[in-house]
Design an enzyme around this catalytic site. Structure first.
Site, PDB file in Angstrom:
ATOM      1  N   LYS A 127       2.082   2.097   3.894  1.00 13.68           N
ATOM      2  CA  LYS A 127       0.850   1.318   3.810  1.00 13.68           C
ATOM      3  C   LYS A 127       1.175  -0.149   4.121  1.00 13.68           C
ATOM      4  CE  LYS A 127      -2.090  -1.264   1.015  1.00 13.68           C
ATOM      5  NZ  LYS A 127      -2.266  -2.164   2.141  1.00 13.68           N
ATOM      6  N   SER A 174       3.413  -9.818  -3.777  1.00  9.61           N
ATOM      7  CA  SER A 174       3.276 -10.859  -4.796  1.00  9.61           C
ATOM      8  C   SER A 174       3.732 -10.363  -6.168  1.00  9.61           C
ATOM      9  CB  SER A 174       1.814 -11.301  -4.867  1.00  9.61           C
ATOM     10  OG  SER A 174       1.014 -10.203  -5.228  1.00  9.61           O
ATOM     11  N   GLY A 225       3.172  -6.707  -7.851  1.00 10.96           N
ATOM     12  CA  GLY A 225       4.448  -6.065  -8.202  1.00 10.96           C
ATOM     13  C   GLY A 225       4.438  -5.567  -9.633  1.00 10.96           C
ATOM     14  N   GLU A 272       5.798 -20.025  -6.614  1.00 10.90           N
ATOM     15  CA  GLU A 272       5.922 -19.727  -5.180  1.00 10.90           C
ATOM     16  C   GLU A 272       4.605 -20.083  -4.485  1.00 10.90           C
ATOM     17  OE1 GLU A 272       6.079 -15.601  -3.589  1.00 10.90           O
ATOM     18  OE2 GLU A 272       7.889 -16.277  -2.579  1.00 10.90           O
TER      19      GLU A 272
HETATM   20  O1  TXE Z   1       0.265 -10.006  -1.333  1.00  9.23           O
HETATM   21  P1  TXE Z   1      -0.086  -8.717  -2.166  1.00  9.23           P
HETATM   22  P2  TXE Z   1      -0.652 -10.761  -0.256  1.00  9.23           P
HETATM   23  C1  TXE Z   1       2.946 -13.637  -2.124  1.00  9.23           C
HETATM   24  C2  TXE Z   1       2.569 -14.993  -1.579  1.00  9.23           C
HETATM   25  C3  TXE Z   1       1.186 -14.755  -1.067  1.00  9.23           C
HETATM   26  C4  TXE Z   1       0.645 -13.795  -2.079  1.00  9.23           C
HETATM   27  C5  TXE Z   1      -0.492 -12.946  -1.611  1.00  9.23           C
HETATM   28  O2  TXE Z   1       2.534 -15.933  -2.615  1.00  9.23           O
HETATM   29  O3  TXE Z   1       0.444 -15.905  -1.030  1.00  9.23           O
HETATM   30  O4  TXE Z   1       1.737 -12.963  -2.390  1.00  9.23           O
HETATM   31  O5  TXE Z   1      -0.135 -12.226  -0.445  1.00  9.23           O
HETATM   32  C6  TXE Z   1      -0.722  -4.183  -1.393  1.00  9.23           C
HETATM   33  N1  TXE Z   1      -1.783  -1.377  -5.565  1.00  9.23           N
HETATM   34  N2  TXE Z   1       3.721 -12.858  -1.203  1.00  9.23           N
HETATM   35  O6  TXE Z   1      -2.082 -10.723  -0.586  1.00  9.23           O
HETATM   36  O7  TXE Z   1      -1.492  -8.735  -2.557  1.00  9.23           O
HETATM   37  C7  TXE Z   1      -1.334  -5.028  -0.292  1.00  9.23           C
HETATM   38  O8  TXE Z   1      -2.388  -4.351   0.345  1.00  9.23           O
HETATM   39  C8  TXE Z   1      -0.931  -1.139  -4.557  1.00  9.23           C
HETATM   40  C9  TXE Z   1       5.120 -12.970  -1.351  1.00  9.23           C
HETATM   41  O9  TXE Z   1      -0.291 -10.228   1.056  1.00  9.23           O
HETATM   42  O10 TXE Z   1       0.961  -8.572  -3.205  1.00  9.23           O
HETATM   43  C10 TXE Z   1      -0.131  -5.269   0.604  1.00  9.23           C
HETATM   44  O11 TXE Z   1       0.143  -4.140   1.416  1.00  9.23           O
HETATM   45  N3  TXE Z   1      -0.751  -1.973  -3.524  1.00  9.23           N
HETATM   46  C11 TXE Z   1       5.873 -11.894  -0.663  1.00  9.23           C
HETATM   47  C12 TXE Z   1       0.987  -5.460  -0.421  1.00  9.23           C
HETATM   48  O12 TXE Z   1       0.525  -4.819  -1.625  1.00  9.23           O
HETATM   49  C13 TXE Z   1      -1.449  -3.115  -3.509  1.00  9.23           C
HETATM   50  C14 TXE Z   1       5.327 -11.473   0.664  1.00  9.23           C
HETATM   51  C15 TXE Z   1       1.289  -6.930  -0.733  1.00  9.23           C
HETATM   52  O13 TXE Z   1       0.068  -7.564  -1.068  1.00  9.23           O
HETATM   53  C16 TXE Z   1      -2.371  -3.417  -4.538  1.00  9.23           C
HETATM   54  C17 TXE Z   1       3.875 -11.423   0.688  1.00  9.23           C
HETATM   55  C18 TXE Z   1      -2.507  -2.494  -5.603  1.00  9.23           C
HETATM   56  N4  TXE Z   1      -3.327  -2.707  -6.633  1.00  9.23           N
HETATM   57  C19 TXE Z   1       3.139 -12.115  -0.230  1.00  9.23           C
HETATM   58  N5  TXE Z   1      -2.931  -4.612  -4.257  1.00  9.23           N
HETATM   59  C20 TXE Z   1       7.331 -12.232  -0.564  1.00  9.23           C
HETATM   60  N6  TXE Z   1       7.774 -13.211  -1.340  1.00  9.23           N
HETATM   61  O14 TXE Z   1       8.063 -11.635   0.204  1.00  9.23           O
HETATM   62  C21 TXE Z   1      -2.396  -5.049  -3.092  1.00  9.23           C
HETATM   63  N7  TXE Z   1      -1.511  -4.128  -2.622  1.00  9.23           N
END
Ligand code: TXE
Length: 479
Positions: A174, A228, A232, A381
């Site tokens: 996904k 995030s 996580g 972050e």
């Molecule tokens: O992350 P999300 P987003 C951090 C960074 C950024 C923030 C938001 O601060 O501004 O996260 O980014 C899936 N159950 N990082 O919105 O929401 C979602 O669809 C299962 C840091 O992209 O955490 C996506 O595929 N899955 C990071 C994935 O989780 C779910 C890199 C990440 O989305 C879910 C990216 C749920 N309930 C963002 N909700 C790093 N540091 O490497 C969302 N997802």
């Protein structure tokens, strides 16, 4: 590439979803990269069932077959690096050289794990009992759910999918919704690698529907997540509740320490590269620059000049050094931290403004602050081109500041002292340490991951990936 609809790949077939979404170019919002099919929970369950049905045959396939498939995937990615790199730059907004570099990395990861498929080994040890043999072997975990973020749309999926397949697991992938064109391109290459139907599935859609279905299904044996901290934590709770294996990568607030004895010019380049390249959208970005008092002012002055001169622009333009921010949400988050930095009393040195270019995109100037350790811009972050400088009295103070964070992914130091570098490598509370190198930018064949709030579970990448993607069996034979 002309506009097209990217479909989900479920049980060896391309399928429409229940709704559609749009993938945009953050450098030029008038450019639609593609339309993609959004799946729901029930389509995700079909993909999971297909993976569960396929797992046993794939788990028992020969290592040669798995190696050949992964090698083919890796070779095609590398052969198409320019085209895929351009798509990546267009969809995610990193510059073309960065995007091509990421594409090659993704290809190399598949080729590395092609080799690992042939190297899956075991151990035989003497038993404490007479006439008994004891053997330890590694077996696939089963069905792996892969939940990926947007910031490395090819490399992060590659470093999860490649080991999963190499060690004989079936995959439901996904991607993040804003990089579905890249995800689809990767899936399309994988779909032609002669895998049995169901071994690899692509399901695009929301975290709430598709992601949650992966977390909740008892048929998913393991979940690998990067994203995030908040999501996580949800992933951890949901998987722990049903005792699934889980691996989390959740970012950092990585320190770069600059000591009085550093090569200052080199230190400034290391800081610029680590803090601002890829628009600061890397979990390994150095967002806290901890500078020893003796060089503080000289370092800040040189860094300011360098940051002012950085060329922010369209990701596909040759002269661009820093591409746009990935999305309007991320831009809003970055700007709110810039505002917060000002209101909580950090000294604003440069940048942090929305800027206009020839095309309408999410452009902002790289921001630099002088902050105090308690400021939120120095603790949380941000995930954008925003760096905070902290002044340290001496090396011990710098090390204490470096470790004063809930995160623990990566830490860097710029110094010409072997003694200090060695001490720092031993005492930085992180998973990865860099000496005279940017905190971001790692090799593809060695472990990646952190400590404390950054990571959970076994390391990713390199041969250490076997810890997560296999399970150990101990067999006793009396003969
Ligand atoms: O992350 P999300 P987003 C951090 C960074 C950024 C923030 C938001 O601060 O501004 O996260 O980014 C899936 N159950 N990082 O919105 O929401 C979602 O669809 C299962 C840091 O992209 O955490 C996506 O595929 N899955 C990071 C994935 O989780 C779910 C890199 C990440 O989305 C879910 C990216 C749920 N309930 C963002 N909700 C790093 N540091 O490497 C969302 N997802």
């Amino acid at each position: 590439m002309s506009q097209q609809t990217f479909k989900n790949y479920i049980n060896g077939r391309w399928e429409n979803g229940v709704t559609t979404g749009i993938s945009e170019n953050p450098s030029d919002l008038s450019d639609v990269v593609g339309e993609y099919s959004r799946a729901d929970a029930s389509q995700t369950q079909s993909a999971i069932r297909a993976a569960a049905d396929a797992r046993s045959a794939w788990g028992q396939s020969t290592p040669q077959r798995r190696a050949d498939a992964l090698d083919q995937i890796g070779s095609e990615i590398i052969a198409r690096k320019d085209e895929l790199g351009e798509l990546l730059a267009r969809e995610e907004g990193k510059t073309l050289p960065e995007a091509i570099g990421e594409t090659v990395r993704a290809g190399n990861i598949f080729k590395f794990f092609a080799g690992e498929a042939l190297r899956i080994g075991g151990e035989k040890v003497a038993s404490v009992r007479p006439g008994v043999d004891v053997e330890m072997s590694r077996e696939p975990v089963g069905v792996v759910g892969i939940i990926a973020p947007w910031n490395f749309p090819l490399a992060i999926p590659a470093w999860k999918i490649a080991p999963a397949l190499a060690y004989g697991n079936a995959v439901v992938f996904k991607p993040a919704e804003i990089v579905t064109a890249c995800a689809w391109s990767l899936a399309e290459i994988i779909s032609r690698a002669n895998l049995p139907a169901g071994v690899f599935n692509l399901v695009m859609g929301s975290g709430r529907q598709v992601g949650q279905a992966l977390l909740d299904s008892t048929l998913v044996d393991a979940v690998s997540f990067t994203g995030s901290v908040g999501v996580g934590e949800q992933v951890l709770k949901a998987t722990a509740a049903r005792r699934a294996k889980v691996q989390l990568e959740m970012g950092g607030k990585n320190p770069l320490v600059v000591l009085n004895d550093a090569d200052l010019e080199q230190a400034v380049e290391v800081a610029v590269q680590g803090s601002y390249f890829s628009t600061g959208q890397r979990c390994t970005a150095s967002s806290r620059l901890i500078v020893e008092a003796g060089v503080h002012d000289a370092f800040v002055s040189r860094l300011r000049d360098r940051v002012k001169a950085l060329r922010v622009g369209h990701a596909l333009k040759r002269e661009t050094e820093i591409g746009p921010v990935v999305s309007s949400d991320q831009l809003a988050q970055n700007l709110s931290y810039v505002e917060l930095g000002r209101t909580e009393g950090a000294e604003h040195i440069w940048g942090g403004d929305v800027i206009e270019r020839d095309t309408r995109g999410h452009y902002m100037s790289p921001a630099l602050f002088l902050a105090q350790p308690q400021h939120r811009i120095a603790r949380e972050e941000i995930f954008g081109p925003v760096a905070a400088v902290l002044r340290a009295d001496d090396y011990e103070h710098a090390l204490a500041l470096a470790n004063d964070t809930p995160f623990g992914l990566c830490a860097g130091i710029c110094t010409t002292s072997l003694k200090r570098a060695t001490h720092f490598k031993r005492h930085a509370q992180v998973g990865m340490v860099m000496v005279n190198l940017p905190t971001a930018g790692v090799d593809y064949h060695v472990p990646f991951g952190g400590r404390k709030g950054s990571s959970y579970g076994p390391r990713e990448q390199g041969r250490y990936a076997a810890e997560f993607y296999t399970t150990v069996k101990t067999a006793y034979t009396f003969a």
